[in-house]
Every structure is written in C-alpha cells, then in structure tokens.
Design a protein around this motif. Structure first.
Motif, mmCIF file in Angstrom:
data_model
loop_
_atom_site.group_PDB
_atom_site.id
_atom_site.type_symbol
_atom_site.label_atom_id
_atom_site.label_comp_id
_atom_site.label_asym_id
_atom_site.label_seq_id
_atom_site.Cartn_x
_atom_site.Cartn_y
_atom_site.Cartn_z
ATOM 1 N N GLN A 133 0.827 -1.207 0.000
ATOM 2 C CA GLN A 133 0.000 0.000 0.000
ATOM 3 C C GLN A 133 0.857 1.251 0.000
ATOM 4 O OE1 GLN A 133 -3.631 0.168 -0.034
ATOM 5 N NE2 GLN A 133 -2.916 2.135 -0.778
ATOM 6 N N ALA A 134 1.933 1.251 0.777
ATOM 7 C CA ALA A 134 2.820 2.413 0.818
ATOM 8 C C ALA A 134 3.467 2.645 -0.546
ATOM 9 C CB ALA A 134 3.879 2.235 1.902
ATOM 10 N N ILE A 135 3.933 1.581 -1.176
ATOM 11 C CA ILE A 135 4.558 1.709 -2.494
ATOM 12 C C ILE A 135 3.554 2.227 -3.519
ATOM 13 C CG2 ILE A 135 5.548 0.404 -4.425
ATOM 14 C CD1 ILE A 135 6.937 -1.368 -2.285
ATOM 15 N N GLN B 205 3.835 5.790 -5.483
ATOM 16 C CA GLN B 205 3.951 5.793 -6.952
ATOM 17 C C GLN B 205 2.811 6.533 -7.631
ATOM 18 O OE1 GLN B 205 4.284 1.607 -7.842
ATOM 19 N NE2 GLN B 205 6.515 1.654 -7.755
ATOM 20 N N THR B 206 1.582 6.319 -7.168
ATOM 21 C CA THR B 206 0.419 6.881 -7.864
ATOM 22 C C THR B 206 -0.078 8.189 -7.266
ATOM 23 O OG1 THR B 206 -1.202 5.701 -6.498
ATOM 24 C CG2 THR B 206 -0.360 4.560 -8.476
ATOM 25 N N LYS B 207 0.252 8.422 -6.004
ATOM 26 C CA LYS B 207 -0.268 9.578 -5.255
ATOM 27 C C LYS B 207 -1.805 9.566 -5.200
ATOM 28 C CE LYS B 207 3.678 12.593 -6.084
ATOM 29 N NZ LYS B 207 4.555 11.679 -6.753
ATOM 30 N N ASN B 208 -2.386 8.411 -5.479
ATOM 31 C CA ASN B 208 -3.837 8.256 -5.444
ATOM 32 C C ASN B 208 -4.240 7.696 -4.086
ATOM 33 O OD1 ASN B 208 -6.522 7.713 -5.769
ATOM 34 N ND2 ASN B 208 -6.278 6.299 -7.474
ATOM 35 N N THR B 209 -4.957 8.505 -3.330
ATOM 36 C CA THR B 209 -5.418 8.085 -2.004
ATOM 37 C C THR B 209 -6.939 8.132 -1.907
ATOM 38 O OG1 THR B 209 -5.209 10.335 -1.133
ATOM 39 C CG2 THR B 209 -3.295 8.889 -0.882
ATOM 40 N N VAL C 235 6.989 -5.878 19.715
ATOM 41 C CA VAL C 235 6.007 -4.786 19.663
ATOM 42 C C VAL C 235 6.692 -3.493 19.231
ATOM 43 C CG1 VAL C 235 4.393 -3.390 21.031
ATOM 44 C CG2 VAL C 235 4.486 -5.858 21.357
ATOM 45 N N THR C 236 7.874 -3.237 19.750
ATOM 46 C CA THR C 236 8.600 -2.015 19.409
ATOM 47 C C THR C 236 9.002 -1.993 17.942
ATOM 48 O OG1 THR C 236 9.448 -1.826 21.669
ATOM 49 C CG2 THR C 236 10.615 -0.600 19.971
ATOM 50 N N ILE C 237 9.610 -3.059 17.469
ATOM 51 C CA ILE C 237 10.068 -3.102 16.075
ATOM 52 C C ILE C 237 8.893 -3.007 15.105
ATOM 53 C CG2 ILE C 237 11.112 -4.589 14.306
ATOM 54 C CD1 ILE C 237 12.991 -5.620 16.497
ATOM 55 N N ALA C 238 7.879 -3.821 15.341
ATOM 56 C CA ALA C 238 6.723 -3.836 14.434
ATOM 57 C C ALA C 238 6.060 -2.477 14.355
ATOM 58 C CB ALA C 238 5.717 -4.891 14.874
ATOM 59 N N ASN C 239 5.863 -1.855 15.482
ATOM 60 C CA ASN C 239 5.140 -0.590 15.482
ATOM 61 C C ASN C 239 5.992 0.584 15.030
ATOM 62 O OD1 ASN C 239 2.260 -1.034 16.375
ATOM 63 N ND2 ASN C 239 3.430 -2.300 17.777
ATOM 64 N N ALA C 240 7.290 0.518 15.198
ATOM 65 C CA ALA C 240 8.159 1.567 14.656
ATOM 66 C C ALA C 240 8.096 1.562 13.130
ATOM 67 C CB ALA C 240 9.589 1.371 15.136
ATOM 68 N N ILE C 241 8.180 0.387 12.550
ATOM 69 C CA ILE C 241 8.139 0.278 11.084
ATOM 70 C C ILE C 241 6.735 0.578 10.560
ATOM 71 C CG2 ILE C 241 8.447 -1.301 9.129
ATOM 72 C CD1 ILE C 241 10.604 -2.712 10.896
ATOM 73 N N THR C 242 5.716 0.033 11.213
ATOM 74 C CA THR C 242 4.340 0.288 10.787
ATOM 75 C C THR C 242 4.000 1.769 10.913
ATOM 76 O OG1 THR C 242 3.687 -1.942 11.439
ATOM 77 C CG2 THR C 242 1.916 -0.348 11.143
ATOM 78 N N LEU C 243 4.495 2.425 11.954
ATOM 79 C CA LEU C 243 4.255 3.862 12.110
ATOM 80 C C LEU C 243 4.863 4.634 10.941
ATOM 81 C CD1 LEU C 243 3.149 6.198 13.803
ATOM 82 C CD2 LEU C 243 5.332 6.217 15.041
ATOM 83 N N LEU C 244 6.031 4.230 10.504
ATOM 84 C CA LEU C 244 6.650 4.875 9.352
ATOM 85 C C LEU C 244 5.763 4.738 8.116
ATOM 86 C CD1 LEU C 244 9.110 6.222 7.940
ATOM 87 C CD2 LEU C 244 9.956 3.905 7.548
ATOM 88 N N PHE C 245 5.342 3.508 7.809
ATOM 89 C CA PHE C 245 4.510 3.276 6.627
ATOM 90 C C PHE C 245 3.154 3.978 6.732
ATOM 91 C CE2 PHE C 245 6.939 -0.897 6.020
ATOM 92 C CZ PHE C 245 7.823 -0.321 5.126
#
Length: 84
Positions: A22-24, A28-32, A62-72
């Motif tokens: 979804q992030a990619i 790429q499309t800027k369509n939200t 929990v820390t790793i998953a949510n740090a990366i998910t927060l970024l996306f």
C-alpha cells in the motif's frame, strides 16, 4: 531469545510487511481516493501508542513492528492529506 519472542517477531514481520504494497502504491500513484482519512489518522495514532507501549514494556517485537508500521502508516497519511 525464547520461542515466545520468536513467534512475536514472526507476527510482527507479517503484519508490518502487509503495509509495504500500500505504501509503495500510494507513493507511486499519489492516489489516495480509496483511503479513509479518519481511519488512517486513528490507525497512525494507535500505532504510535503501541510503539510507546512496546518501548516502555521492553517488548522487542512490539517495538520493532510498530516503529516500522508507524513509518509506513505516516507516509500513507501524509500522502492522503497532501494529495486529496
């Protein structure tokens, strides 16, 4: 590392990796148009809270998953706000 942590890391990888397509696509499309602003705002806030919880409870998965998910989720939310 015990088996509970390993299971947590596997689960964290699976749920976090699900945001990559979804992030990619959004970048790429800027369509939200198909994305709910309210949902992503609440989700991003909730992910931030989970990240804080993971840090305070010293839970690596929990820390790793949510740090990366927060970024996306933040990227998708920013695109949603920027490219309405």
């Amino acid at each position: 590392m015990n088996y509970i942590t390993i299971i947590g890391l596997i689960a964290a990888f699976g749920t976090t990796a699900s945001f990559i397509p979804q992030a990619i696509k959004t970048i790429q499309t800027k369509n939200t148009s198909g994305i709910s602003l309210g949902m992503y705002a609440l989700f991003t806030f909730g992910t931030f809270c989970w990240l804080i919880y993971g840090i305070l409870s010293h839970s690596l998965p929990v820390t790793i998953a949510n740090a990366i998910t927060l970024l996306f989720s933040s990227i998708i939310l920013i695109y949603k706000i920027r490219y309405k």
